[in-house]
Design a protein around this motif. Structure first.
Motif, short mmCIF file in Angstrom:
data_model
loop_
_atom_site.label_atom_id
_atom_site.label_comp_id
_atom_site.label_asym_id
_atom_site.label_seq_id
_atom_site.Cartn_x
_atom_site.Cartn_y
_atom_site.Cartn_z
N LEU A 178 -39.51 -29.79 -72.88
CA LEU A 178 -39.01 -28.46 -72.51
C LEU A 178 -37.50 -28.50 -72.62
CD1 LEU A 178 -39.82 -25.62 -71.17
CD2 LEU A 178 -38.71 -26.59 -69.17
N ILE A 179 -36.93 -27.50 -73.25
CA ILE A 179 -35.47 -27.39 -73.33
C ILE A 179 -35.06 -26.19 -72.49
CG2 ILE A 179 -33.54 -26.84 -74.84
CD1 ILE A 179 -34.66 -28.62 -76.90
N SER A 180 -34.08 -26.42 -71.64
CA SER A 180 -33.71 -25.40 -70.67
C SER A 180 -32.24 -25.56 -70.31
CB SER A 180 -34.59 -25.57 -69.41
OG SER A 180 -33.99 -25.02 -68.27
N GLY A 181 -31.61 -24.45 -69.93
CA GLY A 181 -30.29 -24.53 -69.33
C GLY A 181 -30.39 -25.16 -67.96
N PHE A 182 -29.38 -25.92 -67.57
CA PHE A 182 -29.44 -26.59 -66.27
C PHE A 182 -29.49 -25.58 -65.13
CE2 PHE A 182 -24.86 -25.92 -66.82
CZ PHE A 182 -24.49 -25.45 -65.57
N ASP A 183 -29.04 -24.34 -65.40
CA ASP A 183 -28.95 -23.36 -64.32
C ASP A 183 -30.31 -22.85 -63.86
OD1 ASP A 183 -29.15 -22.28 -66.88
OD2 ASP A 183 -28.10 -20.43 -66.37
N ILE A 184 -31.38 -23.13 -64.61
CA ILE A 184 -32.70 -22.72 -64.13
C ILE A 184 -33.58 -23.93 -63.84
CG2 ILE A 184 -32.70 -20.39 -65.13
CD1 ILE A 184 -34.37 -21.44 -67.43
N LEU A 185 -32.94 -25.08 -63.57
CA LEU A 185 -33.69 -26.29 -63.25
C LEU A 185 -34.63 -26.05 -62.07
CD1 LEU A 185 -34.31 -29.33 -63.27
CD2 LEU A 185 -32.17 -29.70 -62.01
N PHE A 186 -34.17 -25.35 -61.05
CA PHE A 186 -35.00 -25.15 -59.86
C PHE A 186 -35.81 -23.87 -59.93
CE2 PHE A 186 -31.09 -27.42 -58.47
CZ PHE A 186 -31.68 -28.67 -58.49
N PHE A 187 -35.25 -22.84 -60.52
CA PHE A 187 -35.93 -21.55 -60.52
C PHE A 187 -37.12 -21.52 -61.46
CE2 PHE A 187 -31.51 -20.82 -59.37
CZ PHE A 187 -31.68 -20.28 -58.12
N TRP A 188 -37.06 -22.33 -62.52
CA TRP A 188 -38.17 -22.31 -63.48
C TRP A 188 -38.74 -23.71 -63.73
CZ3 TRP A 188 -38.36 -22.67 -69.30
CH2 TRP A 188 -39.61 -22.24 -69.78
N ASP A 189 -37.88 -24.64 -64.13
CA ASP A 189 -38.37 -25.97 -64.53
C ASP A 189 -39.14 -26.65 -63.40
OD1 ASP A 189 -36.82 -25.28 -66.69
OD2 ASP A 189 -35.15 -26.57 -66.15
N ALA A 190 -38.53 -26.71 -62.21
CA ALA A 190 -39.17 -27.39 -61.09
C ALA A 190 -40.46 -26.68 -60.68
CB ALA A 190 -38.22 -27.46 -59.90
N ARG A 191 -40.48 -25.37 -60.78
CA ARG A 191 -41.67 -24.63 -60.38
C ARG A 191 -42.80 -24.81 -61.39
NH1 ARG A 191 -38.07 -19.62 -58.00
NH2 ARG A 191 -37.75 -20.57 -55.97
N MET A 192 -42.46 -25.00 -62.66
CA MET A 192 -43.50 -25.35 -63.62
C MET A 192 -44.08 -26.72 -63.30
SD MET A 192 -42.30 -24.00 -67.37
CE MET A 192 -40.61 -24.51 -67.25
N MET A 193 -43.23 -27.64 -62.87
CA MET A 193 -43.73 -28.96 -62.48
C MET A 193 -44.71 -28.82 -61.31
SD MET A 193 -40.32 -31.36 -62.50
CE MET A 193 -39.02 -31.18 -63.70
N MET A 194 -44.34 -28.03 -60.30
CA MET A 194 -45.19 -27.86 -59.13
C MET A 194 -46.55 -27.27 -59.49
SD MET A 194 -42.63 -26.29 -56.28
CE MET A 194 -40.87 -26.53 -56.40
N GLN A 195 -46.51 -26.14 -60.20
CA GLN A 195 -47.76 -25.45 -60.52
C GLN A 195 -48.59 -26.22 -61.54
OE1 GLN A 195 -48.37 -23.38 -58.36
NE2 GLN A 195 -47.42 -21.37 -58.57
N GLY A 196 -47.92 -26.80 -62.53
CA GLY A 196 -48.66 -27.54 -63.54
C GLY A 196 -49.38 -28.75 -62.95
N MET A 197 -48.68 -29.48 -62.10
CA MET A 197 -49.31 -30.67 -61.53
C MET A 197 -50.40 -30.31 -60.53
SD MET A 197 -46.22 -33.42 -61.29
CE MET A 197 -47.40 -34.74 -61.23
N HIS A 198 -50.24 -29.18 -59.88
CA HIS A 198 -51.27 -28.77 -58.90
C HIS A 198 -52.54 -28.29 -59.59
CE1 HIS A 198 -52.74 -27.57 -54.97
NE2 HIS A 198 -53.15 -26.44 -55.51
N PHE A 199 -52.38 -27.47 -60.63
CA PHE A 199 -53.56 -26.86 -61.24
C PHE A 199 -54.10 -27.64 -62.43
CE2 PHE A 199 -51.90 -23.34 -58.79
CZ PHE A 199 -53.07 -22.80 -58.27
N MET A 200 -53.23 -28.37 -63.16
CA MET A 200 -53.68 -29.11 -64.33
C MET A 200 -53.81 -30.61 -64.05
SD MET A 200 -54.06 -26.67 -66.41
CE MET A 200 -54.46 -27.63 -67.86
#
Length: 896
Positions: free
Chosen positions: A499-521
């Motif tokens: 995933l390539i992302s600006g550092f400014d959305i590390l928590f708003f998007w990247d971290a939340r994808m980690m949370m939801q992805g690991m929980h459901f997948m």
């Protein structure tokens, strides 16, 4: 082979090739049996236009996607847009306002219908602009966070999290935007510095024995104060803890509590606590035993003063805006003697001390954000964060650059409940129904909710919608068909590769994808997270419309071509650093494209066509063995750089090879071998050289393709018949067996000698066209052999012919290369005495400037007091002058 036009025209090439790629399905993953490779784009807002940050983010993604295809992988780049709840609703409401309409003139269903109509008509602007950048996305499977399949995934996640106790309704403080009438996320809050004031208030003790002094920048909130806090160890107040003060204006009795939030070293050490209107105070209130439902809320949804539950706010203050309430409260406090005056340095008294205040504003509404106590839906982020934290710690998710890990852990380990509800009409409506029996029913549909409640309960659906970050957190797996697809690996597309992302959305998007992805997948959403910096203005300032320093990437594409902009982005993307916008560099990379174009035209005119083999041709000439080795070493460098996500390293390796090694030196070195255009050479050396040159050009085009896709595809197609387009061809082989050290040493020696002779001629004002004799002193057998083999090249490129015997005279260019000294007599060519005098005078002048700058830099006062940019400029100027003095001194020494 199709002859190339004389002029390189990016616009014509770009529109033609992009249409061809898209129509031919080049972007579709269609390689059965190949290793799958997947990346998803951060979905831009459906309301958006391509800005320079998008250009950087998507260029880096496209480089990886095109590289993966060339490596034979079944590459999929998922594209889509985000429904952007607040932004889209604002766009449509503004359109309605221009027509004299308000949202509330319509039913909710009618308004949502109008938004969908806008989306169909105007919501695809940014996707067309991504095409102009050259993004090789899978447009046949374009997704939208409100499409039917994705919406089904969103509802399932909400319902499942609620069933598991990980999603709940609670009364807490939120960032409330009074202009939009909704809670917003931290990302949608921008902090501005404003000129404000700092008031000191005197609160009387209940028993009349004295006062306790507090300070605030928001005196109006004292109408909802519920405590005064002091530090547990502050001896000044130990005896007062547990006692009460009587608030001015309202007469409310509030306790003095001990809490470490109060800092004894700041002000009086006592802090007013308004738990309904300050995030820190909310936590103090909870520690003091207050429940959220008991906390006072003195503002309505428009940030006007409203009555609190104990009814103690005077009627004349009700309905006032916060600004008007502030004036009224300060006036009454002053009138009643509860305002402590501020005494300035001249002894004059004022109501308050002037202060610069960090104030939160809504980034879209432009109004002051209020912490507001309200009922909202929350996700238990702390529980969901634990597997994500472990994934990064274990290396299951690699964060690049690694320096961001510390920030990631700090935020995730201190994460707060995530507010996921928004008071809007556009978005995923929360699947919860309020029953007239006082219960809340969460279900996938109203029918399911009714079945839960029973037939006698009347239901009304929650009017809120979900935060757009909630839905976009499902992007890595909901775009692949989940939850419909029964295959848990989603056809090998989950986890995504990167995933390539600006550092400014590390928590708003990247971290939340980690949370939801690991929980459901039950697996990470991506194996690597690459965080790039910001693109800043040329002076390093952050770009903003208000500053007028933004840059339009489409304007740069119009002027210089997409390839030049893309290459600039890659070459400047150094891990962990922001990029300073430099249009001159973009222009320079346009020149690089033009140079490559002209080199290809030279090849065509000299009978050099496309190579069709990955393996290098057999070569005997040193110059051909050298360029083969240079090509392989460049492939190795690019492979290593891309493996480490060093985009700048990869781009600069290609640039140096393409510009210097191939276009400049190799083409110049082989011209004598190829003969004249009207009399081309036909012997084995010429044939070998044409084969090698064609092979090298092809390798260069393939290496450069991920960075500059348009010009490379055009040149690939014009250099000879092809079985495939370049976009789906094969990446070069880095076969180290073809590297010949002896050939490399000989050609590097030759290039160095020619460069030194050329530089000396320029420094000494020798006419570029003058053909001069060159004597050699002290040359060994190896050098003599090199000179014999390269005499024609030296004559052509250095404008020197080898002369017999040693040079016994005075005054000439002297160049040392390894063990030999090369002497070019200048007597009669230039005025030696005048040239020595000129150089001596120039050296004296530049040394004076150098020493003046050194003195300034040695002055501690200058270094400490001057602006940092002035100090840096002085250092750079000193280095330039020192280098110039050294160069001129060397030129003088060469004259003997």
């Amino acid at each position: 082979m199709t002859e190339l036009p004389k002029t390189f025209d990016p616009a014509e090439i770009e529109s033609r090739w992009y249409a061809h790629w898209e129509e031919s399905g080049s972007f579709r993953p269609d390689r059965p049996g190949a290793e799958p490779w997947t990346i998803v784009n951060p979905p831009p807002n459906v309301t958006g236009n391509l800005h320079i940050g998008h250009a950087l983010d998507n260029t880096l993604q496209d480089i990886l996607a095109r590289h993966a295809r060339l490596k034979g992988k079944d590459a999929l780049w998922v594209v889509g847009t985000d429904h952007a709840g607040i932004a889209t609703q604002m766009v449509v409401e503004r359109q309605m306002g221009a027509a004299g309409q308000k949202r509330t003139d319509l039913t909710r269903e009618e308004f949502v219908e109008k938004v969908w109509a806008w989306k169909e008509e105007s919501g695809g602007t940014i996707t067309q602009q991504l095409r102009r950048l050259g993004c090789s996305m899978d447009w046949k499977n374009e997704r939208f966070t409100m499409d039917a399949g994705f919406s089904k995934a969103v509802l399932k996640v909400f319902v499942d999290l609620h069933k598991e106790g990980l999603l709940y309704r609670d009364k807490r403080l939120v960032n409330w935007d009074p202009g939009l009438g909704t809670a917003i996320s931290d990302l949608e809050v921008e902090t501005r510095e404003i000129k404000g004031s700092f008031w000191k208030l005197r609160y009387p003790l209940e028993d009349g024995s004295g006062f306790i002094e507090v300070a605030t920048t928001r005196p109006e909130t004292m109408l909802a104060d519920m405590a005064v806090a002091v530090h547990p160890t502050d001896a000044r107040y130990t005896a007062l803890v547990g006692k009460k003060v009587k608030l001015p204006i309202t007469g409310r009795l509030i306790p003095i509590v001990a809490d470490e939030h109060a800092d004894p070293a700041l002000g009086s050490g006592a802090v007013k606590i308004t738990p309904g209107h300050d995030f820190n105070d909310f936590e103090v209130g909870k520690r003091a035993g207050l429940k959220a439902g008991e906390m006072l809320n003195m503002l309505d949804a428009k940030a006007s003063v409203t009555q609190v539950s104990d009814g103690l706010i005077p009627a004349e203050l009700l309905g006032l805006s916060t600004a008007d309430a502030r004036k009224a409260v300060v006036a009454r406090l002053k009138e009643e003697g509860f305002l402590v005056p501020y005494v300035d340095k001249d002894g004059a008294e004022h109501d308050a001390e002037p202060r610069t205040i960090q104030t939160p504003y809504g980034d879209r509404s432009g109004v002051v954000i209020e912490p507001w106590l309200t009922d909202q839906w929350y996700v238990d982020a702390k529980t969901l964060a634990q597997p994500a934290i472990e994934a990064v710690r274990s290396g299951a998710i690699r964060i690049v650059p690694k320096t961001w890990e510390k920030t990631f852990f700090n935020w995730m380990e201190n994460i707060q409940p995530w507010c996921v509800s928004r008071q809007l009409w556009w978005g995923h409506r929360i699947p919860a129904w309020f029953g007239d029996d006082g219960q809340i029913y969460v279900a996938l549909s109203e029918a399911d909710a009714q079945a839960q409640a029973g037939p006698d309960v009347t239901l009304e659906q929650d009017s809120d919608v979900l935060d757009t970050w909630f839905s976009s957190a499902l992007w890595p797996f909901a775009t692949m068909g989940w939850p419909e697809d029964s295959n848990p690996t989603l056809h090998g597309r989950y986890p995504n590769d990167v995933l390539i992302s600006g550092f400014d959305i590390l928590f708003f998007w990247d971290a939340r994808m980690m949370m939801q992805g690991m929980h459901f997948m039950k697996d990470v959403p991506f194996r690597t997270l690459y965080l790039h910096g910001l693109v800043r203005a040329a002076d390093g300032a952050k770009m903003s419309k208000s500053k007028g320093n933004t840059v339009d990437p489409l304007g740069l594409i119009d002027q210089y071509g997409a390839d030049a902009l893309r290459f600039f982005m890659a070459a400047m993307e150094s891990q962990g650093r922001d990029i300073k916008m430099d249009e001159k560099r973009v222009e320079g990379y346009r020149n690089f494209a033009t140079k490559l174009w002209n080199a290809a035209r030279f090849c065509q005119s000299n009978g050099i066509g496309a190579s069709t083999t990955l393996e290098a041709p057999k070569a005997e000439l040193a110059v051909n063995r050298w360029i083969i080795a240079e090509t392989i070493q460049t492939v190795q460098a690019v492979d290593l750089a891309l493996a480490d996500y060093r985009f700048d390293g990869a781009a600069n390796a290609i640039y140096q090879f393409g510009w210097s090694r191939f276009c400049d030196w190799y083409i110049e070195l082989i011209k004598p071998v190829l003969g004249q255009m009207d009399a081309p050479a036909t012997g084995p050396e010429a044939n070998e050289t044409r084969a090698v040159a064609g092979w090298v050009l092809v390798q260069l085009l393939v290496l450069l393709h991920p960075f500059m896709p348009f010009i490379t595809e055009e040149l690939w197609s014009k250099m000879g018949p092809r079985e495939t387009d370049l976009i789906v061809s094969k990446w070069p082989m880095a076969d180290a067996r073809a590297i010949d050290p002896a050939a490399a040493q000989e050609v590097d020696w030759l290039i160095s000698l020619v460069s030194d002779i050329r530089a000396a001629r320029v420094e000494l004002n020798v006419s570029p066209g003058a053909k001069l004799p060159m004597h050699v002193r002290g040359a060994g057998d190896l050098t003599q052999g090199r000179l014999a083999r390269n005499a024609a090249v030296l004559s052509r490129l250095a404008r020197v012919d080898l002369a017999e015997g040693d040079f016994a005279g005075q005054g000439g260019i002297q160049v040392v290369a390894e063990e030999a000294t090369f002497i070019i007599p200048l007597d009669g060519v230039i005025d030696l005495d005048a040239e020595k005098a000129r150089l001596t005078k120039a050296i004296a002048a530049v040394e004076k400037e150098r020493d003046t700058l050194a003195g300034r830099l040695g002055n501690a006062s200058f270094v400490e007091r001057a602006k940092p940019e002035a100090v840096e400029k002085a250092k750079a100027d000193h280095a330039d002058k020192a280098a110039e003095a050294e160069r001129l001194g060397a030129a003088l020494a060469r004259l003997g």
